[in-house]
Design a protein around this motif. Sequence first.
Motif: not given
Length: 95
Positions: A50-65
């Motif tokens: 789940x922490x890894x999923x959260x990392x991708x989510x944060x990345x997507x949010x920061x790029x508006x994806x």
Amino acid sequence: MDIKQSNERFYIGDAEAPDAYIHFVDFGEDKLIIDHTYVVESMREQGVGEELVDAVVAHARSEGRKIIAHCPYARNVLTDNEKYDDVFIGIRSSS
């Protein structure tokens, strides 16, 4: 837990042989596809995935994806929690 990022993945441990990682690819200009998550057996059941999923989510949010999850584990995590509704392209299960 020290989560690192390389080109298309977030990982824990050594870059060449990580203990855990989540892999994603760009899909167009506004989406990411999560296609694989792996956690070594000794680290399972500790929230690492789940922490890894959260990392991708944060990345997507920061790029508006937005995120499409082909990986069953990531899809389950994203589906089962409304905190991901702003980035997850999918249907959340009704509780």
